[in-house]
Design a protein around this motif. Structure first.
Motif, short mmCIF file in Angstrom:
data_model
loop_
_atom_site.label_atom_id
_atom_site.label_comp_id
_atom_site.label_asym_id
_atom_site.label_seq_id
_atom_site.Cartn_x
_atom_site.Cartn_y
_atom_site.Cartn_z
N SER A 111 3.31 44.89 46.15
CA SER A 111 3.66 46.17 45.54
C SER A 111 2.42 46.94 45.07
CB SER A 111 4.62 45.97 44.36
OG SER A 111 4.01 45.15 43.37
N THR A 112 1.36 46.21 44.70
CA THR A 112 0.13 46.85 44.22
C THR A 112 -1.06 46.57 45.12
OG1 THR A 112 -0.51 44.94 42.88
CG2 THR A 112 0.90 46.62 41.82
N GLY A 113 -0.96 45.56 45.96
CA GLY A 113 -2.09 45.15 46.79
C GLY A 113 -3.12 44.34 46.02
N GLU A 114 -2.82 44.01 44.76
CA GLU A 114 -3.76 43.26 43.93
C GLU A 114 -3.86 41.81 44.39
OE1 GLU A 114 -4.51 42.09 39.24
OE2 GLU A 114 -2.68 43.15 39.82
N LEU A 115 -5.10 41.36 44.61
CA LEU A 115 -5.38 39.99 45.04
C LEU A 115 -6.19 39.31 43.94
CD1 LEU A 115 -5.25 37.99 47.51
CD2 LEU A 115 -7.53 38.85 48.11
N THR A 116 -5.65 38.22 43.39
CA THR A 116 -6.33 37.53 42.30
C THR A 116 -6.37 36.03 42.56
OG1 THR A 116 -4.26 37.36 41.06
CG2 THR A 116 -5.70 39.21 40.52
N GLY A 117 -7.41 35.38 42.07
CA GLY A 117 -7.53 33.93 42.18
C GLY A 117 -6.60 33.24 41.19
N THR A 118 -6.15 32.05 41.55
CA THR A 118 -5.25 31.29 40.67
C THR A 118 -5.97 30.15 39.96
OG1 THR A 118 -4.61 29.69 42.36
CG2 THR A 118 -3.30 31.74 42.22
N GLN A 119 -7.20 29.85 40.34
CA GLN A 119 -7.96 28.71 39.81
C GLN A 119 -7.40 27.37 40.28
OE1 GLN A 119 -10.80 29.67 38.25
NE2 GLN A 119 -10.02 31.71 38.64
N LEU A 120 -6.55 27.38 41.31
CA LEU A 120 -5.98 26.15 41.86
C LEU A 120 -6.45 25.94 43.28
CD1 LEU A 120 -2.26 26.52 40.71
CD2 LEU A 120 -3.94 24.92 39.78
N LYS A 121 -6.62 24.69 43.66
CA LYS A 121 -6.84 24.30 45.05
C LYS A 121 -5.47 24.09 45.68
CE LYS A 121 -11.41 23.81 45.11
NZ LYS A 121 -12.28 24.51 46.03
N PHE A 122 -5.43 24.02 47.00
CA PHE A 122 -4.16 23.93 47.73
C PHE A 122 -3.26 22.80 47.23
CE2 PHE A 122 -1.57 22.19 51.14
CZ PHE A 122 -0.79 23.28 51.45
N ASN A 123 -3.77 21.56 47.21
CA ASN A 123 -2.93 20.42 46.82
C ASN A 123 -2.40 20.58 45.40
OD1 ASN A 123 -3.27 19.23 49.31
ND2 ASN A 123 -4.69 17.67 48.60
N ASP A 124 -3.24 21.07 44.49
CA ASP A 124 -2.80 21.29 43.11
C ASP A 124 -1.73 22.37 43.04
OD1 ASP A 124 -4.56 19.35 42.11
OD2 ASP A 124 -6.19 20.82 41.97
N TYR A 125 -1.87 23.41 43.86
CA TYR A 125 -0.88 24.47 43.90
C TYR A 125 0.47 23.92 44.36
CZ TYR A 125 1.70 28.57 45.40
OH TYR A 125 2.70 29.51 45.57
N VAL A 126 0.47 23.12 45.42
CA VAL A 126 1.71 22.52 45.92
C VAL A 126 2.36 21.67 44.83
CG1 VAL A 126 2.69 20.92 47.61
CG2 VAL A 126 0.99 22.61 48.34
N LEU A 127 1.57 20.83 44.17
CA LEU A 127 2.11 19.99 43.10
C LEU A 127 2.69 20.84 41.97
CD1 LEU A 127 -0.60 17.19 42.90
CD2 LEU A 127 1.75 16.96 43.69
N GLU A 128 1.99 21.89 41.58
CA GLU A 128 2.50 22.77 40.52
C GLU A 128 3.83 23.39 40.92
OE1 GLU A 128 1.36 23.41 37.34
OE2 GLU A 128 0.00 21.73 37.76
N ARG A 129 3.95 23.80 42.16
CA ARG A 129 5.22 24.39 42.63
C ARG A 129 6.34 23.36 42.62
NH1 ARG A 129 7.39 28.29 42.52
NH2 ARG A 129 8.11 28.59 44.64
N PHE A 130 6.05 22.14 43.08
CA PHE A 130 7.08 21.11 43.08
C PHE A 130 7.51 20.76 41.65
CE2 PHE A 130 5.88 19.25 47.49
CZ PHE A 130 6.56 20.28 48.11
N LYS A 131 6.60 20.85 40.70
CA LYS A 131 6.94 20.57 39.30
C LYS A 131 7.97 21.55 38.79
CE LYS A 131 2.60 18.47 37.85
NZ LYS A 131 1.42 18.62 36.98
N THR A 132 8.03 22.76 39.35
CA THR A 132 9.00 23.75 38.90
C THR A 132 10.42 23.35 39.28
OG1 THR A 132 8.85 25.17 40.87
CG2 THR A 132 7.32 25.64 39.06
N VAL A 133 10.56 22.43 40.24
CA VAL A 133 11.89 22.01 40.68
C VAL A 133 12.48 20.99 39.73
CG1 VAL A 133 13.19 20.87 42.51
CG2 VAL A 133 11.39 22.48 43.11
N ASP A 134 11.77 19.92 39.45
CA ASP A 134 12.36 18.86 38.63
C ASP A 134 11.36 18.18 37.68
OD1 ASP A 134 10.85 17.28 40.33
OD2 ASP A 134 12.55 16.27 41.25
N GLY A 135 10.35 18.90 37.31
CA GLY A 135 9.41 18.34 36.34
C GLY A 135 8.59 17.18 36.85
N ILE A 136 8.29 17.16 38.14
CA ILE A 136 7.47 16.10 38.72
C ILE A 136 6.17 16.02 37.92
CG2 ILE A 136 6.08 15.47 40.75
CD1 ILE A 136 8.23 16.84 42.46
N GLU A 137 5.78 14.84 37.58
CA GLU A 137 4.51 14.65 36.85
C GLU A 137 3.50 13.97 37.72
OE1 GLU A 137 3.66 15.99 34.03
OE2 GLU A 137 5.63 16.86 33.85
#
Length: 137
Positions: A111-137
C-alpha cells in the motif's frame, strides 16, 4: 531447531523438490541469489505450510511457475526496491516478506511501497511465524 519443529508437527512440505544443482537456474530466472538458509529450505522442503501459514516455495512439478518464482518476479516489476530479494510470504492484504542473499528478512507493505528490515534471518522468521499458531517454543 527448525528441523525439529517440522518433524514434531503436522507441517506440510513438498515431496517433489528441486535439487541443489538446479538452484542457479532459478536464481538467474528470478534475478536473485539465495542465502544458505533459503537454499536449504527450497531443496529440503520446497515449501512449508502449517495451519493458516504458507510460505512460498519451489517444486519440481511447477518449476518456473512455482509461487516463489512468480511472486518474486511480480514484486520486482511492481516494486523496484525489491530487486534482488526473494518473496517468502504474503501475510495478507499486501504484507509481503522477502529474503536477501544473506537470509535477512524484509517487510514490504504494497500500500505504501515501504520496505523495512525485520532483524530476523530466514529460519528465525519461519520459527516466529509458526509460534503464532500454537506457541511453539
Amino acid at each position: 531447531m527448525l528441523k525439529d519443529i517440522i518433524k514434531d508437527r503436522d507441517i506440510d512440505f513438498s515431496s517433489n523438490r528441486i535439487n541443489v544443482n538446479q538452484l542457479g537456474e532459478y536464481e538467474n530466472h528470478m534475478g536473485v541469489i539465495f542465502g544458505e538458509q533459503v537454499s536449504n529450505y527450497i531443496t529440503e522442503y520446497g515449501y512449508l505450510g502449517y495451519e493458516f501459514i504458507e510460505f512460498y516455495g519451489i517444486n519440481a512439478a511447477q518449476g518456473l511457475d512455482s509461487d516463489m518464482v512468480t511472486t518474486t518476479k511480480w514484486l520486482h516489476s511492481a516494486f523496484p526496491q525489491t530487486k534482488g530479494l526473494t518473496a517468502i510470504e504474503d501475510q495478507g492484504d499486501g504484507d509481503y516478506y522477502l529474503a536477501d542473499e544473506n537470509d535477512n528478512i524484509y517487510r514490504l507493505l504494497d500500500s505504501t511501497g515501504e520496505l523495512t528490515g525485520t532483524q530476523l534471518k530466514f529460519n528465525d522468521y519461519v520459527l516466529e511465524r509458526f509460534k503464532t499458531v500454537d506457541g511453539i517454543e
